[in-house]
Write a protein that holds these residues in place. Structure first.
Motif, mmCIF file in Angstrom:
data_model
loop_
_atom_site.group_PDB
_atom_site.id
_atom_site.type_symbol
_atom_site.label_atom_id
_atom_site.label_comp_id
_atom_site.label_asym_id
_atom_site.label_seq_id
_atom_site.Cartn_x
_atom_site.Cartn_y
_atom_site.Cartn_z
ATOM 1 N N HIS A 44 -1.100 -3.763 3.203
ATOM 2 C CA HIS A 44 0.240 -3.321 2.820
ATOM 3 C C HIS A 44 0.822 -2.546 3.999
ATOM 4 O O HIS A 44 0.166 -1.656 4.552
ATOM 5 N N GLU A 48 -7.574 1.338 3.216
ATOM 6 C CA GLU A 48 -7.423 -0.091 2.942
ATOM 7 C C GLU A 48 -7.992 -0.929 4.085
ATOM 8 O O GLU A 48 -8.525 -2.024 3.865
ATOM 9 N N ASP A 57 4.093 -6.333 1.000
ATOM 10 C CA ASP A 57 2.797 -6.824 0.551
ATOM 11 C C ASP A 57 2.061 -7.449 1.735
ATOM 12 O O ASP A 57 2.684 -7.804 2.742
ATOM 13 N N SER A 79 0.603 1.255 1.077
ATOM 14 C CA SER A 79 1.197 1.205 -0.268
ATOM 15 C C SER A 79 1.463 2.592 -0.821
ATOM 16 O O SER A 79 2.299 2.759 -1.706
ATOM 17 N N VAL A 108 7.853 -1.009 1.356
ATOM 18 C CA VAL A 108 6.445 -1.348 1.592
ATOM 19 C C VAL A 108 6.279 -2.846 1.383
ATOM 20 O O VAL A 108 6.622 -3.379 0.325
ATOM 21 N N TYR A 111 0.045 1.623 7.812
ATOM 22 C CA TYR A 111 -0.926 1.097 6.849
ATOM 23 C C TYR A 111 -1.919 2.187 6.490
ATOM 24 O O TYR A 111 -1.979 3.251 7.128
#
Length: 662
Positions: free
Chosen positions: A270, A308, A252, A231, A250, A304
């Motif tokens: 993301h 995250e 979801d 993201s 990007v 990515y």
């Protein structure tokens, strides 16, 4: 009468019960005494060391009765759950209430993995264990490591990148990953010490042009840059126009077209749609990393965010997370020139220990070890002669009635001949072949490598000469099934070191290494060399030492040339010297060709009598491999009849290797 019998029986039961109670009490008292006698405090810590050995400081406190025995230090590999093949023993006497502190030195090249558990065991004079303590990953506090700098606003989410202390195999050698948290102010000063730089969840647009240029220079000099996007792709790529990567969109979690990979569940993340503007990146299937070489270094860009991955547990269990990080580092590092630590280089996928252990197998074969050829011939002739041949001879002589007398006489003669022929193979002491490698241009203590064997199938040990500070196996490769067993044994008594072997069969080889802090050879090796258009080495080499070199080698990167004869005080033009080996033998790498091609030819060819001294030279060449800048020239000379390494009863053949870096 019956009453008296019942009374006696009752008294007897009471007596037996009392004896049982007393026995239990005395047994408990005995256990308490023994526990008191065996009450010890054990502590260990690593000391800083610039030598080739780990220095482990042990503190042993005796909280019970006077004790005398052995303090044994061993390593246990996590993934095997077993002790390794070497016991480091220190003989110790501890009066009641006393504390003693001492240092155990373990060669770094004897340890395969620094994430092993260190175990300290106390043994009494009967070799019975009285106490022990385990110390997890103690070696990593002072071990060589790959340093990973992390520039991120989510540092705590990225600490899993050190794999929890597990090691990363980097071109044949295992290293722990050491993390360093970075910020904008300390980035530039920290770069020089980094092997990896991870940028994730960070706006690189705030970095100055000077800081970005420093990252580019660090990368071109061999640094490995890893960028996590997701993201925050736009922000994290903001300062890196030179990477030629654009983010168009990007997605979801779950909205992208990426499939779940082996190491990470991308459906939870993301995902950035990254465009390789000029087509210079390669993509890996299992992790979707865009990778390329840049100068001597490498760049790996993930679609990515690595932070995250941790927050959403997208890599699964701890073991899966470790495999994810290990795979990522392995793939990115494969695009970089091999680089680790200040002044350490290599030019192939193997480090020096690979070649050193390989060529050391030839050491001790110069005298063909033990040759039983004639002995076999005598035994075969005896078997043939004592039967039908003897009978036919007696029959021809018409003396068949003497057959039963001739058989025992022939047997005695055969036994005598076998005994006489076998006398030359009698091994009355341990055989030792040693090679001492010395750097004439400074930088480290002398290192000695040994190959040893004994005829007997029982444990043996020998005392090293004065001045030796550490010893251990040449490589850590033999594992035993029992937690209490060992193969190699290093024992310290007073200020002297003993090394030995616990063999499983007679004549079993043991490969050792040892380090000494001795006065250096007064002298040097000087050269004035260059490579011509055909990559041949030309120029002059001078031996300004007191040693005659029967052979000497010249290396520049992967180019290796071996020449014959360079006496003490002499100089020679390489054009006029006799060449015995060069890179033209069909091998792409000079060191590999020497160790695995040339040495085979030597052993079976006309130069077989020199196999030992050429092995010693090969060990010197291997010892310098990967620790010297490939752009530098190294000259290595080998001499016979070097100083004895063992101060004990043995048959020793010793060689000295001297090298200089130009």
């Amino acid at each position: 009468m019956d009453n008296q019998i019942r009374i006696n029986q009752r008294l007897f039961r009471i007596l037996i019960f009392g004896l049982i109670i007393c026995g239990i009490y005395m047994g408990r008292a005995g256990l308490t005494v023994r526990a008191a006698e065996q009450a010890f405090g054990i502590e260990a810590k690593m000391l800083p060391s610039d030598q080739n050995a780990y220095e482990i400081q042990l503190t042993v406190e005796n909280q019970g009765q006077d004790w005398e025995g052995t303090v044994r230090l061993m390593m246990r590999q996590d993934y095997y759950g077993r002790l390794n093949d070497c016991a480091y023993d220190t003989e110790l006497s501890l009066p009641q209430g006393s504390t003693k502190q001492f240092v155990v030195k373990v060669p770094k090249d004897s340890i395969d993995r620094t994430d092993a558990i260190v175990q300290v065991i106390l043994l009494d004079k009967n070799a019975d264990k009285v106490a022990d303590k385990e110390l997890g990953r103690l070696l990593q506090t002072e071990s060589d490591a790959l340093t990973m700098g992390i520039l991120s606003d989510e540092y705590t989410s990225l600490t899993y990148l050190d794999m929890g202390g597990n090691e990363f195999n980097y071109y044949g050698k295992n290293y722990p990953i050491r993390l360093e948290e970075l910020d904008r102010d300390k980035l530039t000063d920290s770069l020089v010490a980094l092997d990896f730089l991870v940028i994730d969840s960070y706006n690189t647009g705030v970095l100055s042009d000077g800081a970005l240029e420093n990252i580019r220079q660090w990368r071109d000099n061999g640094g490995m840059l890893i960028i996590g996007t997701g993201s925050g792709a736009q922000e994290v790529l903001d300062g890196f126009d030179d990477l030629e990567i654009q983010c168009s969109k990007v997605y979801d979690p779950g909205a992208g077209t990426y499939d779940s990979r082996d190491y990470v569940d991308v459906s939870q993340l993301h995902m950035a749609e990254l465009t390789d503007v000029n087509g210079k990146y390669q993509t890996t299937y299992d992790m979707s990393i865009l990778m390329c070489s840049e100068g001597g270094g490498a760049v790996g860009i993930l679609p990515y965010s690595l932070s995250e991955v941790a927050r959403l547990n997208a890599a699964g269990t701890y073991e899966q997370q470790k495999e994810f990080v290990e795979s990522m580092l392995r793939q990115v590092s494969s695009y970089a020139s091999v680089r680790h630590g200040s002044g350490q280089y290599t030019t192939s996928g193997y480090d020096s220990m690979y070649f050193l252990t390989g060529v050391s197998n030839y050491l001790g074969n110069g005298n063909n070890r033990l040759q039983f050829g004639w002995l076999k011939v005598i035994v075969i002739l005896y078997v043939i002669f004592v039967g039908p041949v003897l009978y036919l001879i007696l029959r021809f002589a018409k003396k068949r009635d003497l057959y039963w007398i001739a058989v025992p006489v022939t047997t005695l003669v055969g036994i005598f001949l076998v005994y006489f022929a076998g006398r030359g193979f009698e091994v009355v002491s341990t055989n030792v072949y040693s090679v001492t490698v010395r750097n004439l241009t400074g930088g480290g203590h002398d290192r000695t490598y040994l190959r040893c064997y004994d005829a007997g199938h029982k444990e043996w040990e020998l005392r090293l000469a004065e001045g030796y500070e550490y010893a251990g196996p040449l490589e850590d490769s033999n594992y035993r099934s029992s937690d209490e067993s060992y193969f190699y044994r290093i024992r310290k008594e007073g200020d002297r070191l003993f090394f030995g072997l616990n063999p499983s069969v007679g004549f079993e080889d043991g490969y050792f290494q040892a380090g000494i802090a001795a006065e250096r050879e007064q002298g040097s090796i000087y050269s004035d060399l260059y490579q011509d258009r055909r990559q041949r080495i030309r120029g002059m080499v001078a031996n300004k030492t007191t040693q005659d070199f029967k052979y000497f080698a010249v290396t520049i990167g992967d180019d290796l040339f071996v020449y014959k004869d360079l006496p003490a005080g002499a100089e020679v033009k390489l054009e006029d010297a006799e060449v015995v080996y060069n890179n033209d033998g069909g091998y792409s790498n000079g060191v590999a060709g020497y160790c695995y091609g040339f040495m085979r030819e030597v052993q079976s060819g006309e130069m077989a009598k020199d196999v030992d001294i050429l092995t010693a030279l090969g060990m010197g060449v291997s010892a310098t491999y990967s620790v010297v800048d490939p752009d530098r020239t190294v000259i290595i000379g080998v001499t016979e009849n070097w100083d004895k390494v063992v101060d004990d009863q043995c048959n020793e053949v010793s060689y000295g290797c001297f090298y200089a870096v130009q």
